[in-house]
Design a protein around this motif. Structure first.
Motif, PDB file in Angstrom:
ATOM      1  N   ILE A  63       0.892  -1.310   0.036  1.00 18.12           N
ATOM      2  CA  ILE A  63       0.003   0.149   0.008  1.00 18.12           C
ATOM      3  C   ILE A  63       0.962   1.160   0.030  1.00 18.12           C
ATOM      4  N   LEU A  64       0.696   1.783  -1.136  1.00 18.29           N
ATOM      5  CA  LEU A  64       1.389   3.456  -1.230  1.00 18.29           C
ATOM      6  C   LEU A  64       0.717   4.595  -0.970  1.00 18.29           C
ATOM      7  N   ALA A  65       1.176   5.432  -0.304  1.00 17.52           N
ATOM      8  CA  ALA A  65       0.608   6.648  -0.173  1.00 17.52           C
ATOM      9  C   ALA A  65       1.435   7.753  -0.596  1.00 17.52           C
ATOM     10  N   ALA A  66       0.807   8.801  -1.248  1.00 15.48           N
ATOM     11  CA  ALA A  66       1.577   9.969  -1.400  1.00 15.48           C
ATOM     12  C   ALA A  66       0.692  11.124  -1.741  1.00 15.48           C
ATOM     13  N   ASN A  67       1.521  12.284  -1.280  1.00 18.34           N
ATOM     14  CA  ASN A  67       1.034  13.615  -1.493  1.00 18.34           C
ATOM     15  C   ASN A  67       1.458  13.858  -3.129  1.00 18.34           C
ATOM     16  N   PRO A  68       0.361  14.901  -3.805  1.00 14.38           N
ATOM     17  CA  PRO A  68       0.552  15.301  -5.195  1.00 14.38           C
ATOM     18  C   PRO A  68       1.981  16.022  -5.275  1.00 14.38           C
ATOM     19  N   CYS A  69       2.377  16.717  -4.429  1.00 13.76           N
ATOM     20  CA  CYS A  69       3.835  17.471  -4.331  1.00 13.76           C
ATOM     21  C   CYS A  69       4.341  17.779  -3.187  1.00 13.76           C
ATOM     22  N   PRO A  70       5.586  18.263  -3.089  1.00 14.56           N
ATOM     23  CA  PRO A  70       6.356  18.301  -2.031  1.00 14.56           C
ATOM     24  C   PRO A  70       5.735  19.371  -1.040  1.00 14.56           C
ATOM     25  N   CYS A  71       4.977  20.302  -1.311  1.00 19.58           N
ATOM     26  CA  CYS A  71       4.263  21.183  -0.436  1.00 19.58           C
ATOM     27  C   CYS A  71       3.172  20.508   0.159  1.00 19.58           C
TER      28      CYS A  71
END
Length: 511
Positions: A349-357
């Motif tokens: 299961i991978l979770a990520a924000n769309p950008c660094p900020c």
């Protein structure tokens, strides 16, 4: 003075190998010689064994002592050979009958006062001894609850060297197992209060989680902070059924070798949930070590869930190292001393924000990251890795109205888990007679011959193959998810509705 033989077990990963321990107490210059490829901890056994014997009122032979560990080509590590070495010396010195110890297995570390201390890796060690058939294994009392999990093996628990020697001398019944009965196994590594009903406003993501649990698929969630990505991942174990006995033994053996077996129960009956920090090294994720090779997070998550929060923050080489175990279900760690293979069949299961900020674009355009920065950030998740992820979901922030409206549709983990169990039982019935139990485990060759959907159901996927938006590996992933959707819908085979939904999940849907 003579030669005495007994047996112990050496671990290579989670596989146990029988080691014959020979002791020769004879004439010559007094000294102790240990041969047979021991490591540093094992070389220190001389001082531990000598002090334990003397403090247990048994004399240390004033003679030349040679202890051989056979086979000599097999690396031997750790202190679990202490007990076997001590017993072999006592047998060669005539303190205990040599014939009594020849067929027994001895595992345990000796304290300087003669106490027999617990060691890690008891379960795989006893499993290795069981391969010889009709085995009797002497283990520390602190490891007895773990050792008796292995069927058809006689376990003799001992707490002190003197207790063991008296039993070997008298030949009476072994010490009784004093193990607390009716121990409740740990149900999950997550909080017992966790429930899928806590997640409101993400119906598509909840559905994706159910499909993942039913088929053992991998999932990627993309979205700004506060949308429930971590909440969803932490609730996935609550949807999974209990481990079968053989799987439970596999998982327990890995955690025993790693020394992280829960103290409240010897058997891990629930799928593990492992969530490493993004600063974890490749060795911590895959497994490794300079001297003793330890299982990594992918093996600790075997038959369970590996959750990588803030996935783009992990080093790219660490993420790409996941590609091989995702395909094969095992990981091989090679070092100069040899190679060790650990099982690693897990749901990623991978979770990520769309950008660094991590600021949402739809909230007043507060995100100041340029397209290049955003592309470089998400580019840390390589194409080959994402090609191995079955389902991709974009989660967005829900409005107050959406949250209120969705409350009447949320379901508890217990309700969803019942559907998951029914779907898994349907898949297991279809896969009866094969080594696979979930749709995600079916290899590509079998998938495209025995479990290929009909031409009408395949039409959406063939169109994507022709346009280049779907790879051959992606096609296999979509077919597996389609079978899971069919199992959840109680259908005999996927239809076009299931393949369309599976294709949408693979290409990416917005919650």
């Amino acid at each position: 003075m003579a030669v005495a033989r007994t047996r112990s077990v050496a671990l290579a990963g989670v596989a146990g190998h029988t080691v014959e321990v020979e002791a020769d107490v004879g004439n010559g210059l007094a000294g102790f010689h240990l041969i047979g490829l021991p490591d540093t901890a094992l070389s220190e056994a001389r001082d531990r064994v000598r002090s334990a014997m003397v403090n247990s009122t048994y004399p240390w032979p004033d003679a030349r002592i040679i202890v051989s560990l056979f086979p000599a080509s097999l690396p031997k590590r750790g202190s679990q050979f202490d007990l076997a070495i001590a017993v072999a010396i006592l047998g060669a010195a005539g303190v205990v009958p040599a014939e009594r110890i020849a067929e027994l297995f001895f595992l345990g570390e000796l304290g300087l006062d003669g106490r027999i201390r617990p060691v890690r890796g008891i379960l795989p060690s006893v499993l290795g001894a069981a391969k010889t058939g009709d085995a009797t294994v002497v283990v520390p009392s602190g490891n007895a609850a773990e050792a008796i999990l292995v069927p058809d093996v006689k376990i003799v628990p001992v707490a002190h060297l003197r207790q063991l020697v008296e039993w070997l001398r008298k030949g009476d019944d072994p010490p009784e197992l004093e193990i607390e009965e009716n121990v409740e196994p740990p149900r999950s590594t997550t909080s017992p209060e966790v429930d899928l009903a806590d997640v409101v406003g993400q119906p598509v993501a909840r559905r994706a989680l159910e499909v993942c649990a039913a088929g053992g698929h991998n999932l990627w969630m993309l979205g700004p902070p506060g949308t429930g990505k971590t909440l969803l991942a932490e609730r996935l174990p609550t949807l999974l059924p209990d481990l079968d006995l053989d799987h439970a033994l596999e998982v327990t053996a890995i955690h025993s070798v790693a020394g992280v077996l829960p103290s409240n129960a010897p058997m891990m009956s629930r799928p593990p949930f492992v969530s490493p920090h993004h600063t974890a090294t490749s060795a911590a994720i895959i497994g490794g070590g300079s001297t003793v090779v330890r299982p990594g997070a992918v093996s600790l998550a075997h038959r369970g869930v590996l959750f990588m929060d803030e996935a783009p923050e992990f080093p790219r080489h660490v993420l790409d190292a996941l590609r091989q175990p995702l395909e094969s279900g095992r990981v091989t760690v090679s070092r100069s001393a040899g190679s060790v293979t650990f099982p690693a069949r897990f749901m990623l299961i991978l979770a990520a924000n769309p950008c660094p900020c991590a600021q949402p674009e739809d909230q007043g355009d507060t995100c100041r990251c340029s397209p290049t920065v955003r592309r470089r950030y998400l580019g840390r998740l390589s194409g080959p890795l994402m090609d191995r992820v079955d389902m991709k979901v974009t989660v967005v922030r829900s409005s107050r109205r959406e949250l209120l409206a969705d409350r009447q549709f949320v379901e508890s983990s217990k309700t969803v888990a019942e559907r998951v169990l029914a779907a898994r039982e349907r898949a297991a019935k279809r896969l009866a007679g094969t080594p696979w139990r979930t749709n995600a485990e079916i290899p590509s060759s079998v998938l495209n011959t025995n479990y290929r959907p009909g031409a009408a159901a395949m039409q959406p996927m063939t169109s994507c193959l022709d346009s280049g938006t779907l790879t051959a590996r992606g096609l296999d992933r979509v077919i597996r998810v389609a079978w899971t959707l069919a199992d959840l819908a109680d259908k005999d085979s996927p239809e076009q509705d299931e393949t369309n939904a599976a294709l949408s999940f693979w290409l990416g849907v917005k919650s």
